[in-house]
Scaffold this active site. Structure first.
Site, mmCIF file in Angstrom:
data_model
loop_
_atom_site.group_PDB
_atom_site.id
_atom_site.type_symbol
_atom_site.label_atom_id
_atom_site.label_comp_id
_atom_site.label_asym_id
_atom_site.label_seq_id
_atom_site.Cartn_x
_atom_site.Cartn_y
_atom_site.Cartn_z
ATOM 1 N N GLY A 88 -5.424 54.271 62.913
ATOM 2 C CA GLY A 88 -5.077 55.394 62.045
ATOM 3 C C GLY A 88 -3.654 55.907 62.149
ATOM 4 N N ASN A 129 -1.173 54.999 60.230
ATOM 5 C CA ASN A 129 -0.735 55.281 58.852
ATOM 6 C C ASN A 129 -1.383 56.551 58.325
ATOM 7 O OD1 ASN A 129 1.157 53.200 57.607
ATOM 8 N ND2 ASN A 129 -0.324 51.905 58.688
ATOM 9 N N HIS A 177 0.074 46.857 53.480
ATOM 10 C CA HIS A 177 -0.086 45.539 54.104
ATOM 11 C C HIS A 177 1.211 45.162 54.822
ATOM 12 C CE1 HIS A 177 -1.717 41.544 54.704
ATOM 13 N NE2 HIS A 177 -0.517 41.076 54.378
ATOM 14 N N LYS A 210 -23.459 45.938 49.555
ATOM 15 C CA LYS A 210 -22.132 46.544 49.441
ATOM 16 C C LYS A 210 -22.088 47.655 48.398
ATOM 17 C CE LYS A 210 -17.404 45.072 49.521
ATOM 18 N NZ LYS A 210 -16.725 44.043 50.266
ATOM 19 N N GLU A 236 6.192 51.019 57.842
ATOM 20 C CA GLU A 236 4.935 51.385 57.163
ATOM 21 C C GLU A 236 4.801 52.897 57.070
ATOM 22 O OE1 GLU A 236 1.249 49.457 58.285
ATOM 23 O OE2 GLU A 236 2.308 47.803 59.224
ATOM 24 N N MET A 244 -10.603 47.657 56.950
ATOM 25 C CA MET A 244 -10.767 46.213 57.102
ATOM 26 C C MET A 244 -11.908 45.630 56.266
ATOM 27 S SD MET A 244 -8.295 45.541 59.101
ATOM 28 C CE MET A 244 -8.633 43.912 59.740
ATOM 29 N N LYS A 245 -12.087 46.165 55.075
ATOM 30 C CA LYS A 245 -13.115 45.593 54.205
ATOM 31 C C LYS A 245 -12.533 45.326 52.825
ATOM 32 C CE LYS A 245 -17.345 46.163 54.460
ATOM 33 N NZ LYS A 245 -17.697 45.009 55.319
ATOM 34 N N ILE A 246 -13.014 44.260 52.210
ATOM 35 C CA ILE A 246 -12.609 43.980 50.828
ATOM 36 C C ILE A 246 -13.336 44.990 49.940
ATOM 37 C CG2 ILE A 246 -12.666 42.295 48.949
ATOM 38 C CD1 ILE A 246 -11.087 40.998 51.020
ATOM 39 N N ASN A 292 -3.161 50.386 48.904
ATOM 40 C CA ASN A 292 -3.325 49.804 50.237
ATOM 41 C C ASN A 292 -1.947 49.513 50.824
ATOM 42 O OD1 ASN A 292 -4.668 48.469 52.458
ATOM 43 N ND2 ASN A 292 -4.112 46.515 51.529
#
Ligand code: GRF
Length: 199
Positions: free
Chosen positions: A12, A14, A109, A65, A174, A90-92, A107
């Site tokens: 956490g 970010n 990256h 989901k 970031e 960490m999930k699509i 998001n």
């Protein structure tokens, strides 16, 4: 002023950068709720220290989901969230979250996308012998790190870098990039063309 919902899975840092920027008045936004898919995510402690509402939903406790994401959407709506920030989530993202929040979900990256999507982006950059890497903030779509790009910051890859040293140099950027991208979003400065990002 808009309400932000932040989705996390871990450390956490970010999230912390976003909270700090909001509290300092650097972004016209407030973190209304933090949601984690992991009960032990340290980011939950960070949120609590700032009296921000937290929620934990573990995907394995739902039939699928869509059922899991429906709960997330419910909580985000309860808090009048207008922008969802994925910060080490960490999930699509699936169709239920996208249905309500596509175009309002971003998001971060740790690479210059479209280079090095997916896991271990910093290691991928090192393994490829890249001389430059960086950070990307982008809109979320159904792919993995594929949505329209909002902004990027470059970071040099130095001789002797390890995954740790490069990750730390990127992370510093970031923490600047995420609040900047949120500010652009809130101020309506982002226009997409043909599905791609850009200012
Ligand atoms: C960051 O490197 C972010 O770019 C990636 O996951 C990491 C999360 O770190 N998506 P933190 O949880 O924000 O500290």
């Amino acid at each position: 002023m808009i309400n932000i919902g932040v989705l996390i899975s871990g450390r956490g840092s970010n999230l912390q950068a976003i909270i700090d920027a909001a509290e300092a008045g650097e972004i016209p936004a407030e973190v209304a709720v933090v949601i984690s898919n992991k009960p032990d995510a340290y980011g939950l402690e960070r949120a609590k220290k700032h009296n921000i509402t937290t929620a934990v939903f573990e995907p394995k406790k739902f039939v699928d989901k869509s059922a899991y994401e429906s709960e997330l959407v419910k909580v985000l709506k309860q808090h009048n969230v207008e922008l969802v920030c994925l910060a080490g989530y960490m999930k699509i993202v699936g169709e239920v979250l996208l249905k309500d929040y596509q175009g309002k979900m971003i998001n971060i990256h740790p690479s210059l996308l479209p280079k090095f999507p997916g896991l271990h982006a910093q290691k991928q950059a090192l393994d490829a012998g890249a001389k430059v890497s960086g950070v990307t903030v982008h809109f979320v779509d159904e792919g993995c790190d594929t949505g329209p790009i909002i902004l990027q910051k470059q970071v040099p890859v130095l001789d002797g870098d390890t995954e740790e040293t490069l990750s730390a140099r990127i992370l510093e950027q970031e923490h600047k990039a995420y609040p900047e991208a949120i500010k652009l979003f809130v101020e309506g400065e982002i226009k997409t063309r043909k599905g791609k990002g850009g200012l």
